[in-house]
Design a protein around this motif. Structure first.
Motif, PDB file in Angstrom:
ATOM      1  N   GLU A   1       0.691  -0.829  -0.086  1.00  0.00           N
ATOM      2  CA  GLU A   1      -0.036   0.344   0.395  1.00  0.00           C
ATOM      3  C   GLU A   1       1.019   1.253   0.037  1.00  0.00           C
TER       4      GLU A   1
ATOM      5  N   ARG B   1      -2.368   4.039  -2.765  1.00  0.00           N
ATOM      6  CA  ARG B   1      -2.982   2.556  -4.576  1.00  0.00           C
ATOM      7  C   ARG B   1      -2.407   1.621  -3.645  1.00  0.00           C
ATOM      8  N   VAL B   2      -3.222   0.913  -4.279  1.00  0.00           N
ATOM      9  CA  VAL B   2      -2.585  -0.131  -3.418  1.00  0.00           C
ATOM     10  C   VAL B   2      -2.036  -1.532  -4.755  1.00  0.00           C
TER      11      VAL B   2
ATOM     12  N   ASP C   1      -2.531  -1.962 -10.653  1.00  0.00           N
ATOM     13  CA  ASP C   1      -2.822  -1.064  -9.405  1.00  0.00           C
ATOM     14  C   ASP C   1      -4.473  -1.802  -9.522  1.00  0.00           C
TER      15      ASP C   1
ATOM     16  N   THR D   1      -6.319  -1.245  -6.446  1.00  0.00           N
ATOM     17  CA  THR D   1      -7.073  -0.260  -5.731  1.00  0.00           C
ATOM     18  C   THR D   1      -8.462  -0.742  -5.555  1.00  0.00           C
TER      19      THR D   1
ATOM     20  N   ARG E   1     -11.073  -2.526  -3.127  1.00  0.00           N
ATOM     21  CA  ARG E   1     -12.434  -0.450  -2.457  1.00  0.00           C
ATOM     22  C   ARG E   1     -13.738  -2.126  -3.287  1.00  0.00           C
TER      23      ARG E   1
END
Length: 593
Positions: free
Chosen positions: A126, A131-132, A151, A153, A157
């Motif tokens: 992270e 961004r993850v 990416d 993210t 989510r």
């Protein structure tokens, strides 16, 4: 990529140099063609959706694409071909890409461990920018490796949102029933000397259906969200709350004593009782709470929830805005109610019901004359004998059996009354559930036509609860029946907080003063004053007044003195079977002064 979409100098240097070194040893290769292929490769790398970087066997950076720089939000010139992985990581950390807890050594160790494992599993990191990244390390034959950065993210989510929705109520965002059970495990498995009691509170809203029917489902949803907010506001640290469905909520907590649990239940009722400001205007509701408790560790939450539910049912039977602690006798009562429910279905099919009638007696000009009778249903049980309506009517209402039972009562009462003197009115209690049916008025008209009873000889008694559900269907039924000449009486007048307003909105023919006032009239000046006030109100509005529950000669005299028009009670006559009432009506009046 550089300006105008050109490859960055670093990328061109790295890829082109490697290609040209190979060309110098290959005399039959077209250098221009290779340069074209290298340019295409650079364009392909810089248009990847994933970030990519390559390290050689000495852990030196060979190449990284534009997407890599974009993900980490660092300028291309900050990273150069030939930098060690340690230097690259130091640049990323210095640039503030990672949280402060992430170190260079930690990143290097993660890379080594992943390469040793063959790079099959992605590593999640992270970034500070939110961004993850999902990172895969692919080892190369020469000892180097390629890292790809995706990416994830939005996927994360979305997954988190789905997981949240799976455990939460979409309307109020409270835990749902399943999640409440899971969250409750921590409280079940822990105890302390300061809070040894595990308490389950089962809360149900009063008058929620009225809000839904009157103002619409959007107002009902808005109300539920506001209720959830108020309940959360009174919770203490460690308490768990969930919405079980409809207008039912549950709160689980550890408390010092059972008394503390009951105090908290009262706090819940108080929190919901204050008016709510909805977009359609202010509304006032209430709540009933059932509470069940256990001392010490608890292995299974279901029995506690079941007991709280039984306590809630008892609370609702006791009236609005009440709290009740579970008592083991409630389980026996619940079993008895289930048994009665099953037997009620049989009783209706087997015609085990019968009607008794209690005279309504005039107190003014036609003193002691029987001007009407109230129809009261009885259940002739083959084993229990004659069962009072107080035992089974509430069950019939809960199960919906009140609709067919009420239809039978209405039909039988009209058939009996058709053979009585023309001045005698028959009064029949009708529930709000019956009146919510669109065909109710039509069904009444059909009964009158079948029995030949004049509409003016039928008096329908309704309580305030029927008018609380002031839906279009109910008001349409009331107005159609009233227009046909059927009489209406408000039963149990004085026990509701809005009875007076209903007298203005609907033209009642009679007000029945609740028996509780007559019972207290001999000892309470307030009760007598209320009887006097209602009698005066009736006289000014042209509405007949009747007092229920007259049991002594003194009470009868007081009712007359205060100007009440009619009376009903054991002093005058107990409810009697139809045959006895028919003989009594031949005498026209009851004996008396």
């Amino acid at each position: 990529m550089g300006p105008q979409g050109e490859p960055t100098p670093r990328l061109r240097c790295a890829t082109e140099a490697a290609a040209l070194d190979a060309v110098r040893d290959t005399s039959d290769v077209d250098v221009t063609s290779l340069q074209t292929q290298v340019a295409r490769l650079e364009v392909a790398l810089d248009n990847m959706s994933q970030g990519l970087c390559m390290f050689d066997h000495a852990a030196r950076l060979v190449i990284c694409n534009a997407r890599y720089h974009e993900l980490f939000e660092i300028p291309p010139l900050r990273l150069r071909s030939g930098m060690s992985q340690e230097d690259v990581c130091a640049v990323l950390i210095a640039h503030g890409c990672y949280p402060p807890s992430v170190t260079v050594d930690a990143i290097l160790e993660t890379t080594r461990a992943s390469l040793q494992a063959g790079g099959a599993m992605p590593i999640l990191r992270e970034l500070v920018n939110g961004r993850v990244l999902s990172i895969l390390f692919r080892p190369l034959k020469d000892g180097g490796w390629v890292s790809t950065f995706e990416d994830v993210t939005e996927q994360r989510r979305s997954a988190a949102k789905i997981a949240h929705l799976a455990g939460h109520d979409a309307l109020t965002d409270l835990a749902n029933a399943r999640a409440l059970r899971e969250e409750g495990r921590a409280l079940m498995a822990q105890t302390s000397a300061l809070a040894p009691v595990l308490a389950m509170h089962y809360l149900d809203l009063d008058r929620f259906k009225f809000v839904n029917d009157t103002h619409g489902h959007e107002a009902g949803d808005e109300l539920l969200r506001l209720v959830a907010g108020r309940l959360q506001a009174v919770l203490r640290r460690g308490d768990r709350i969930g919405r079980l469905g409809g207008d039912e909520f549950a709160i689980l907590q550890r408390v010092p004593t059972v008394h503390a649990a009951l105090e908290f239940a009262t706090l819940l009722v108080d929190a919901v009782s204050a008016p709510f400001g909805l977009s359609v205007g202010p509304v006032a509701i209430g709540a009933s709470v059932g509470t069940a408790t256990r001392v010490g560790l608890v292995e299974d939450l279901e029995p506690l929830l079941h007991e709280a539910d039984l306590a809630l049912r008892q609370a609702k039977l006791s009236g609005r805005g009440t709290t009740t602690l579970f008592d083991p006798e409630m389980s026996d009562l619940a079993r008895q109610r289930r048994s009665l429910e099953a037997e009620l279905h049989v009783a209706l099919a087997a015609e085990q019901f019968e009607l008794h009638y209690q005279p309504l007696v005039s107190l003014d000009r036609d003193r002691n004359r029987i001007v009407g009778v109230e129809a009261l249903v009885r259940w002739r049980h083959p084993v229990r004998g004659l069962v009072s309506p107080a035992t089974f009517i509430s069950i019939a209402e809960e199960t919906g059996l009140i609709v067919p039972l009420g239809a039978w009562v209405l039909g039988q009462a009209c058939r009996d009354a058709a053979g009585w003197p023309a001045h005698v009115v028959v009064a029949v209690n009708v529930s709000s559930m019956q009146m919510r049916h669109k065909a109710f008025a039509a069904d009444v008209f059909a009964i009158l036509e079948e029995t030949g009873l004049a509409p003016a000889r039928l008096e329908i008694e309704i309580t305030e609860s029927a008018l609380l559900d002031e839906s279009d269907t109910i008001m349409d039924n009331l107005n159609r029946l009233r227009s046909a000449g059927i009489r209406f009486a408000m039963d149990d007048f004085g026990t509701g907080y809005s009875s007076l307003s209903y007298l203005r909105r609907f033209p009642f023919d009679k007000i029945k003063i609740d028996r509780s006032f007559m019972q207290d009239a001999e000892t309470s000046a307030d009760a007598l004053a209320i009887i006097r006030a209602v009698a005066g109100l009736g006289a000014s509005l042209g509405i007949t007044t009747l007092v229920e529950g007259v049991e002594t000669a003194q009470q009868l005299a007081m009712a007359r003195a205060e100007g009440v028009g009619q009376a009903q009670g054991y002093l005058l006559s107990r409810p009697q079977p139809g045959a006895v009432i028919a003989d009594l009506l031949k005498q026209d009046r009851l004996p008396g002064d």
